[in-house]
Design a protein around this motif. Sequence first.
Motif, mmCIF file in Angstrom:
data_model
loop_
_atom_site.group_PDB
_atom_site.id
_atom_site.type_symbol
_atom_site.label_atom_id
_atom_site.label_comp_id
_atom_site.label_asym_id
_atom_site.label_seq_id
_atom_site.Cartn_x
_atom_site.Cartn_y
_atom_site.Cartn_z
ATOM 1 N N ARG A 8 0.818 -1.218 0.000
ATOM 2 C CA ARG A 8 0.000 0.000 0.000
ATOM 3 C C ARG A 8 0.849 1.264 0.000
ATOM 4 N NH1 ARG A 8 -3.083 -2.849 4.107
ATOM 5 N NH2 ARG A 8 -2.107 -1.497 5.646
ATOM 6 N N GLY A 9 2.180 1.123 -0.023
ATOM 7 C CA GLY A 9 3.047 2.281 -0.114
ATOM 8 C C GLY A 9 3.673 2.738 1.182
ATOM 9 N N ALA A 10 3.461 2.004 2.280
ATOM 10 C CA ALA A 10 4.043 2.397 3.564
ATOM 11 C C ALA A 10 5.488 1.922 3.678
ATOM 12 C CB ALA A 10 3.223 1.818 4.715
ATOM 13 N N GLN A 11 6.239 2.555 4.557
ATOM 14 C CA GLN A 11 7.543 2.051 4.964
ATOM 15 C C GLN A 11 7.384 1.303 6.283
ATOM 16 O OE1 GLN A 11 11.067 4.492 4.293
ATOM 17 N NE2 GLN A 11 9.762 6.126 3.482
ATOM 18 N N VAL A 12 8.339 0.435 6.596
ATOM 19 C CA VAL A 12 8.232 -0.442 7.761
ATOM 20 C C VAL A 12 9.538 -0.406 8.541
ATOM 21 C CG1 VAL A 12 8.003 -2.842 8.528
ATOM 22 C CG2 VAL A 12 6.538 -1.976 6.691
ATOM 23 N N LEU A 13 9.420 -0.318 9.864
ATOM 24 C CA LEU A 13 10.563 -0.445 10.775
ATOM 25 C C LEU A 13 10.259 -1.535 11.792
ATOM 26 C CD1 LEU A 13 11.505 3.273 11.629
ATOM 27 C CD2 LEU A 13 12.905 1.630 10.366
ATOM 28 N N VAL A 14 11.159 -2.507 11.914
ATOM 29 C CA VAL A 14 10.998 -3.598 12.877
ATOM 30 C C VAL A 14 12.285 -3.716 13.683
ATOM 31 C CG1 VAL A 14 10.562 -6.064 13.212
ATOM 32 C CG2 VAL A 14 9.415 -4.831 11.354
ATOM 33 N N GLY A 15 12.157 -3.818 14.996
ATOM 34 C CA GLY A 15 13.311 -4.013 15.865
ATOM 35 C C GLY A 15 13.204 -5.336 16.600
ATOM 36 N N ASP A 16 14.344 -6.019 16.755
ATOM 37 C CA ASP A 16 14.342 -7.341 17.387
ATOM 38 C C ASP A 16 15.707 -7.615 17.996
ATOM 39 O OD1 ASP A 16 13.387 -10.101 17.896
ATOM 40 O OD2 ASP A 16 14.905 -10.623 16.410
ATOM 41 N N THR A 17 15.728 -8.269 19.141
ATOM 42 C CA THR A 17 16.991 -8.593 19.807
ATOM 43 C C THR A 17 17.400 -10.046 19.610
ATOM 44 O OG1 THR A 17 15.759 -8.976 21.869
ATOM 45 C CG2 THR A 17 16.743 -6.800 21.564
ATOM 46 N N GLY A 18 16.872 -10.684 18.565
ATOM 47 C CA GLY A 18 17.228 -12.073 18.309
ATOM 48 C C GLY A 18 16.246 -13.052 18.915
ATOM 49 N N ARG A 19 14.965 -12.693 18.928
ATOM 50 C CA ARG A 19 13.935 -13.560 19.512
ATOM 51 C C ARG A 19 13.716 -14.799 18.635
ATOM 52 N NH1 ARG A 19 13.889 -11.709 24.644
ATOM 53 N NH2 ARG A 19 13.502 -9.475 24.732
ATOM 54 N N PRO A 20 13.108 -15.837 19.209
ATOM 55 C CA PRO A 20 12.971 -17.109 18.479
ATOM 56 C C PRO A 20 12.160 -17.032 17.194
ATOM 57 C CG PRO A 20 12.606 -17.438 20.831
ATOM 58 C CD PRO A 20 12.674 -15.959 20.619
ATOM 59 N N GLY A 21 11.265 -16.050 17.074
ATOM 60 C CA GLY A 21 10.417 -15.983 15.889
ATOM 61 C C GLY A 21 11.050 -15.313 14.686
ATOM 62 N N ARG A 22 12.287 -14.799 14.818
ATOM 63 C CA ARG A 22 12.882 -14.067 13.698
ATOM 64 C C ARG A 22 13.017 -14.919 12.437
ATOM 65 N NH1 ARG A 22 18.588 -10.749 13.655
ATOM 66 N NH2 ARG A 22 17.630 -9.645 15.418
ATOM 67 N N PRO A 23 13.485 -16.180 12.511
ATOM 68 C CA PRO A 23 13.580 -16.973 11.267
ATOM 69 C C PRO A 23 12.240 -17.125 10.561
ATOM 70 C CG PRO A 23 14.885 -17.992 13.004
ATOM 71 C CD PRO A 23 14.091 -16.905 13.654
ATOM 72 N N ALA A 24 11.157 -17.370 11.323
ATOM 73 C CA ALA A 24 9.839 -17.507 10.700
ATOM 74 C C ALA A 24 9.402 -16.191 10.064
ATOM 75 C CB ALA A 24 8.814 -17.956 11.740
ATOM 76 N N PHE A 25 9.702 -15.074 10.710
ATOM 77 C CA PHE A 25 9.384 -13.752 10.169
ATOM 78 C C PHE A 25 10.092 -13.539 8.832
ATOM 79 C CE2 PHE A 25 10.651 -9.215 9.982
ATOM 80 C CZ PHE A 25 9.406 -8.611 9.987
ATOM 81 N N LEU A 26 11.375 -13.857 8.785
ATOM 82 C CA LEU A 26 12.140 -13.665 7.555
ATOM 83 C C LEU A 26 11.730 -14.650 6.467
ATOM 84 C CD1 LEU A 26 15.686 -12.976 9.050
ATOM 85 C CD2 LEU A 26 14.071 -11.315 8.111
#
Length: 543
Positions: A203-221
Amino acid sequence: MLVLFGLLLAVSPRAYCCIAVPPLPAPEVVGSVDGYTHLRVHVREDLALSVLEASLPEQERLVEDALEQPIASAESDPYGLVLWPAAQVVAAALIGLLGTFGKKRPARVVELGAGTGLCSLAAVATGHQALATDYREEPLALLRQAAALNENQLSKRLPVDTALLDFTKEDVPEADVVVAADLLYLRSTSQALAAGCLAALRRGAQVLVGDTGRPGRPAFLDVLKQELRGAARQFRPVQGWSLVSPRHELISTSQAQPRLLNVGLLHLTPADLENSPHQEREMLEGRRETPDSRRIILDTAGDSAMELSSRPSAGRRPTGHRLPRLPGIRLRLALLAALAALSAWSRNQLTPTFSRTPTSRRALLALAAPLPAAAAPVAPALGDIPWDEPKRKKTPLPQLAEEFTRAFQRTQWGVNGRVEPRYFSDSFVFRDPDVTTNGIREYAKGTGTVLSGCKADAVDVQIIEPDKFAIRWRIEGTANVPFPGLKIKPYIVTSTFTVNENGLVDSETDAFSIPTWDILLSALTPGLPFLAPPEPPVASPFA
């Protein structure tokens, strides 16, 4: 595959594009307000905001309520009423990003899983609009109270809008920027967040996500990789701070003492979509450029700003930017050529230990330094491990997680392979980004062969699902392949363990705080300016 990724890193301007996040002071506890802990958090060198979070007695109540619930529910979540480390980094990055929007109109920011709402407060404090969303009303009420507190301190109105929203079930609202901090705990939640981010990008938005290495990061990527260019799917390490206020032991075991840590920051734009409906548009000083001649200024790490142009040819869709004229491009390409040669050589060296060339902590950095006449790695002596000892009796998960983490710290089995078999099921499986190992004996052998020169320091342990817990730990030292003494830059590993019906650990899945290409290049050329800093030392609370 790794070499191809490295080549993409060298030639892709997006890989170096970043928002400047200056080092900021650690958050500090300044008192209490109506029974809540009052924190002051810098989001810019000259701007500190007040945040309210649950006090220790209130955390105790939240945890007791959660333990009384048979299943997870909105009423039983104890995590949303405290500040987490990624929030400060994302808020600071958001202010930097909003500064590029110009002054024609305020930008619209939507914060998902807002919790204490630091990012939303930062947006409105700098003259923009913010909608803070959470799936519980309690943190939103606390955020509104914090907004009033900041209004008195800053002598101006901070109109933060709030709304109940479960982004795992509902669409992300329209916005110019969507932000999320410290939400990648569960696989299902992380996948839903990724889907919401992709929808916002379309839809044209930009996105910022911050993470400290939580277990869900691989699934997110994994979800992002379906629609994003490869170079865009990387968290950039940024200096942040650990927790500074007390936490109930079932919310976090981190000590309430500020210390530096790396926070992963991901910035996405519509141009990162493989098939961008926005024609890879970028924003320059608050205005859109024409599609016939787009000029993009990128803030780069380690290089001066570079100007790129892209002119679509008649009848064909542009597939990306041409190769930028970076000052150090020849050096980087030379290094990548060396990586290619080293990759082929190291594959032969490591075949006895691993099924394919590992690029993560299980074979760490086989692609570095000159090519010595190295012998094959020597398997560790594990004959004195009591493989047939009786299995541990089933206990509540918090007790298991605590005992397991203390054993992990005491024996250092995460790096030397000297496991305590009583904790593990016979069907144990280990996975990290590049290696899968079946059986606890094979895991012990492979780990001890490669990493016996390393040290592991457990940072904290958290219960993340009824049958899962996660240990975050810092690794440093030397690897034994392709030759002894290969230095590893310290970083954080998040190990997620699943527990079977008998109370035994039957799988481990690892994720890393920095990309594997960063680990590799740090060993080969540690002085490169765009590499993440080493993770600072930590005194383990489990020692």
